[in-house]
Write a protein that holds these residues in place. Sequence first.
Motif, PDB file in Angstrom:
ATOM      1  N   PRO A 137       0.804  -1.227   0.000  1.00 19.79           N
ATOM      2  CA  PRO A 137       0.000   0.000   0.000  1.00 19.79           C
ATOM      3  C   PRO A 137       0.836   1.275   0.000  1.00 19.79           C
ATOM      4  O   PRO A 137       0.452   2.277  -0.589  1.00 19.79           O
ATOM      5  CB  PRO A 137      -0.823  -0.125   1.289  1.00 19.79           C
ATOM      6  N   THR A 138       2.009   1.227   0.654  1.00 18.09           N
ATOM      7  CA  THR A 138       2.834   2.432   0.737  1.00 18.09           C
ATOM      8  C   THR A 138       3.366   2.824  -0.629  1.00 18.09           C
ATOM      9  O   THR A 138       3.334   3.995  -1.015  1.00 18.09           O
ATOM     10  CB  THR A 138       4.006   2.216   1.707  1.00 18.09           C
ATOM     11  N   SER A 139       3.864   1.835  -1.398  1.00 18.11           N
ATOM     12  CA  SER A 139       4.395   2.142  -2.722  1.00 18.11           C
ATOM     13  C   SER A 139       3.295   2.614  -3.659  1.00 18.11           C
ATOM     14  O   SER A 139       3.497   3.526  -4.468  1.00 18.11           O
ATOM     15  CB  SER A 139       5.083   0.907  -3.314  1.00 18.11           C
ATOM     16  N   SER A 140       2.104   2.021  -3.544  1.00 20.90           N
ATOM     17  CA  SER A 140       0.980   2.455  -4.374  1.00 20.90           C
ATOM     18  C   SER A 140       0.560   3.880  -4.010  1.00 20.90           C
ATOM     19  O   SER A 140       0.244   4.691  -4.884  1.00 20.90           O
ATOM     20  CB  SER A 140      -0.204   1.504  -4.211  1.00 20.90           C
ATOM     21  N   MET A 141       0.579   4.188  -2.737  1.00 22.60           N
ATOM     22  CA  MET A 141       0.220   5.532  -2.290  1.00 22.60           C
ATOM     23  C   MET A 141       1.265   6.538  -2.750  1.00 22.60           C
ATOM     24  O   MET A 141       0.943   7.664  -3.135  1.00 22.60           O
ATOM     25  CB  MET A 141       0.104   5.558  -0.763  1.00 22.60           C
ATOM     26  N   ASP A 142       2.534   6.139  -2.730  1.00 27.77           N
ATOM     27  CA  ASP A 142       3.599   7.031  -3.203  1.00 27.77           C
ATOM     28  C   ASP A 142       3.387   7.392  -4.663  1.00 27.77           C
ATOM     29  O   ASP A 142       3.608   8.542  -5.072  1.00 27.77           O
ATOM     30  CB  ASP A 142       4.970   6.359  -3.034  1.00 27.77           C
ATOM     31  N   ASP A 143       2.953   6.430  -5.450  1.00 26.93           N
ATOM     32  CA  ASP A 143       2.703   6.690  -6.871  1.00 26.93           C
ATOM     33  C   ASP A 143       1.621   7.750  -7.043  1.00 26.93           C
ATOM     34  O   ASP A 143       1.745   8.660  -7.877  1.00 26.93           O
ATOM     35  CB  ASP A 143       2.288   5.405  -7.588  1.00 26.93           C
ATOM     36  N   LEU A 144       0.555   7.646  -6.233  1.00 28.28           N
ATOM     37  CA  LEU A 144      -0.538   8.624  -6.331  1.00 28.28           C
ATOM     38  C   LEU A 144      -0.096   9.994  -5.842  1.00 28.28           C
ATOM     39  O   LEU A 144      -0.443  11.024  -6.439  1.00 28.28           O
ATOM     40  CB  LEU A 144      -1.749   8.141  -5.521  1.00 28.28           C
ATOM     41  N   LEU A 145       0.683  10.033  -4.755  1.00 23.36           N
ATOM     42  CA  LEU A 145       1.174  11.312  -4.242  1.00 23.36           C
ATOM     43  C   LEU A 145       2.096  11.984  -5.249  1.00 23.36           C
ATOM     44  O   LEU A 145       2.059  13.206  -5.417  1.00 23.36           O
ATOM     45  CB  LEU A 145       1.899  11.093  -2.915  1.00 23.36           C
ATOM     46  N   ASN A 146       2.913  11.185  -5.929  1.00 26.05           N
ATOM     47  CA  ASN A 146       3.807  11.744  -6.952  1.00 26.05           C
ATOM     48  C   ASN A 146       3.036  12.292  -8.145  1.00 26.05           C
ATOM     49  O   ASN A 146       3.533  13.153  -8.870  1.00 26.05           O
ATOM     50  CB  ASN A 146       4.795  10.677  -7.424  1.00 26.05           C
ATOM     51  N   GLN A 147       1.807  11.792  -8.340  1.00 30.42           N
ATOM     52  CA  GLN A 147       0.950  12.293  -9.412  1.00 30.42           C
ATOM     53  C   GLN A 147       0.212  13.573  -9.008  1.00 30.42           C
ATOM     54  O   GLN A 147      -0.522  14.138  -9.809  1.00 30.42           O
ATOM     55  CB  GLN A 147      -0.073  11.234  -9.810  1.00 30.42           C
ATOM     56  N   GLY A 148       0.422  14.001  -7.767  1.00 26.92           N
ATOM     57  CA  GLY A 148      -0.222  15.223  -7.295  1.00 26.92           C
ATOM     58  C   GLY A 148      -1.550  14.997  -6.612  1.00 26.92           C
ATOM     59  O   GLY A 148      -2.263  15.960  -6.310  1.00 26.92           O
ATOM     60  N   ILE A 149      -1.900  13.730  -6.355  1.00 28.69           N
ATOM     61  CA  ILE A 149      -3.168  13.421  -5.670  1.00 28.69           C
ATOM     62  C   ILE A 149      -2.890  13.396  -4.171  1.00 28.69           C
ATOM     63  O   ILE A 149      -2.211  12.504  -3.659  1.00 28.69           O
ATOM     64  CB  ILE A 149      -3.726  12.065  -6.126  1.00 28.69           C
ATOM     65  N   THR A 150      -3.405  14.389  -3.432  1.00 26.82           N
ATOM     66  CA  THR A 150      -3.129  14.503  -1.994  1.00 26.82           C
ATOM     67  C   THR A 150      -4.366  14.315  -1.130  1.00 26.82           C
ATOM     68  O   THR A 150      -4.244  14.189   0.091  1.00 26.82           O
ATOM     69  CB  THR A 150      -2.512  15.888  -1.698  1.00 26.82           C
ATOM     70  N   ASN A 151      -5.536  14.313  -1.738  1.00 28.84           N
ATOM     71  CA  ASN A 151      -6.775  14.138  -0.982  1.00 28.84           C
ATOM     72  C   ASN A 151      -6.858  12.692  -0.480  1.00 28.84           C
ATOM     73  O   ASN A 151      -6.829  11.749  -1.274  1.00 28.84           O
ATOM     74  CB  ASN A 151      -7.977  14.467  -1.866  1.00 28.84           C
ATOM     75  N   GLN A 152      -6.950  12.517   0.838  1.00 32.09           N
ATOM     76  CA  GLN A 152      -6.941  11.177   1.419  1.00 32.09           C
ATOM     77  C   GLN A 152      -8.144  10.349   0.981  1.00 32.09           C
ATOM     78  O   GLN A 152      -8.028   9.142   0.774  1.00 32.09           O
ATOM     79  CB  GLN A 152      -6.883  11.266   2.943  1.00 32.09           C
ATOM     80  N   ALA A 153      -9.284  10.992   0.827  1.00 30.78           N
ATOM     81  CA  ALA A 153     -10.480  10.263   0.391  1.00 30.78           C
ATOM     82  C   ALA A 153     -10.299   9.731  -1.026  1.00 30.78           C
ATOM     83  O   ALA A 153     -10.696   8.596  -1.337  1.00 30.78           O
ATOM     84  CB  ALA A 153     -11.701  11.166   0.467  1.00 30.78           C
ATOM     85  N   GLU A 154      -9.689  10.535  -1.885  1.00 29.63           N
ATOM     86  CA  GLU A 154      -9.465  10.104  -3.269  1.00 29.63           C
ATOM     87  C   GLU A 154      -8.421   8.985  -3.327  1.00 29.63           C
ATOM     88  O   GLU A 154      -8.573   8.028  -4.085  1.00 29.63           O
ATOM     89  CB  GLU A 154      -8.995  11.296  -4.115  1.00 29.63           C
ATOM     90  N   ILE A 155      -7.371   9.113  -2.508  1.00 30.72           N
ATOM     91  CA  ILE A 155      -6.362   8.053  -2.460  1.00 30.72           C
ATOM     92  C   ILE A 155      -6.989   6.751  -1.975  1.00 30.72           C
ATOM     93  O   ILE A 155      -6.732   5.677  -2.533  1.00 30.72           O
ATOM     94  CB  ILE A 155      -5.193   8.471  -1.541  1.00 30.72           C
ATOM     95  N   ALA A 156      -7.818   6.841  -0.932  1.00 29.28           N
ATOM     96  CA  ALA A 156      -8.484   5.653  -0.394  1.00 29.28           C
ATOM     97  C   ALA A 156      -9.392   5.014  -1.442  1.00 29.28           C
ATOM     98  O   ALA A 156      -9.451   3.786  -1.570  1.00 29.28           O
ATOM     99  CB  ALA A 156      -9.283   6.027   0.852  1.00 29.28           C
ATOM    100  N   ARG A 157     -10.091   5.862  -2.218  1.00 29.37           N
ATOM    101  CA  ARG A 157     -10.997   5.334  -3.245  1.00 29.37           C
ATOM    102  C   ARG A 157     -10.214   4.591  -4.333  1.00 29.37           C
ATOM    103  O   ARG A 157     -10.600   3.499  -4.760  1.00 29.37           O
ATOM    104  CB  ARG A 157     -11.787   6.475  -3.880  1.00 29.37           C
ATOM    105  N   GLN A 158      -9.100   5.179  -4.776  1.00 33.99           N
ATOM    106  CA  GLN A 158      -8.330   4.556  -5.850  1.00 33.99           C
ATOM    107  C   GLN A 158      -7.618   3.285  -5.398  1.00 33.99           C
ATOM    108  O   GLN A 158      -7.425   2.355  -6.192  1.00 33.99           O
ATOM    109  CB  GLN A 158      -7.310   5.553  -6.424  1.00 33.99           C
ATOM    110  N   LEU A 159      -7.230   3.241  -4.133  1.00 27.10           N
ATOM    111  CA  LEU A 159      -6.539   2.052  -3.625  1.00 27.10           C
ATOM    112  C   LEU A 159      -7.505   0.998  -3.096  1.00 27.10           C
ATOM    113  O   LEU A 159      -7.097  -0.138  -2.840  1.00 27.10           O
ATOM    114  CB  LEU A 159      -5.556   2.445  -2.520  1.00 27.10           C
TER     115      LEU A 159
END
Length: 276
Positions: free
Chosen positions: A233-255
């Motif tokens: 989950p950490t590496s997947s979250m890093d990918d989203l953060l690097n894409q500029g996605i910082t909203n936790q709800a959106e990250i949770a939805r995509q993961l």
Amino acid sequence: MGKYEKASSTYDPLLKVLVRESDTSSDRIRAKLSNHYEWCFCELCWRSTEYAISMAAPKVFKRLKRGNIKAVPLTESIRTEARKKTDTLVARYERALKGEFGKYEPPRMLGRYCDMQELRGDFSVAAFREHVERRMLVSTWARHGELLRPSALPAHPEGAARPSKLYCEVHNPRRSDEARRAYQRDRRFTLEYEDLIEKIWSQGAAVLPRWDIETWAEVRKNAYNQLQALKSPTSSMDDLLNQGITNQAEIARQLGVSRQAVSAAIKRRGRKQAMR
């Protein structure tokens, strides 16, 4: 596990000659290639295997003396001949749809000249033409020589392994150090990956068309993303953060995880960065 050997000729793009290739396949590979839907997918993800990519790029060659060959160019005259054949078949298909040749002629023509998986339920004249054009071009071209697939993909260096029937370029351990690491990482979760694929098919049984090859790819991709989110989950979250996605709800939805899990992972990530 039984094996068999089948000798065939393929084109070596480096030597520019025909080479004799002994294709030794295991029962596992033969079973995979006999599956009309899964034969082209990497065992560990949704991407196409190297073998499937090589099969999609055939060339036509004419045999010369002493084992040499000459590439047959795709000339305008070949294209014109193929277009005439296409127009004839499309005209017959239009008449068949009107019932001139009986009710069984349209499905017979679709089965003979089209790939039912690629049609994706579209039996229109335009879809029929699109498929027939490609097939008529290849078949007309092949009349001027032998239709062969390359023994290596264009980007591969001299001496590289043959295109894999099991893995994509990202997961083929013989391709690169990075691919070997990806293979070792994802191979551990093969059973979980297959279970997730079956779960997605089961949950979407009423809406997911099993005859659609694009749906098969999408299901495999969704299962792969879910697996990565569960196992890394950490590496997947890093990918989203690097894409500029910082909203936790959106990250949770995509993961596919809870917001609490994302929040905890971000805190752990911050602590690790602070310790460096």
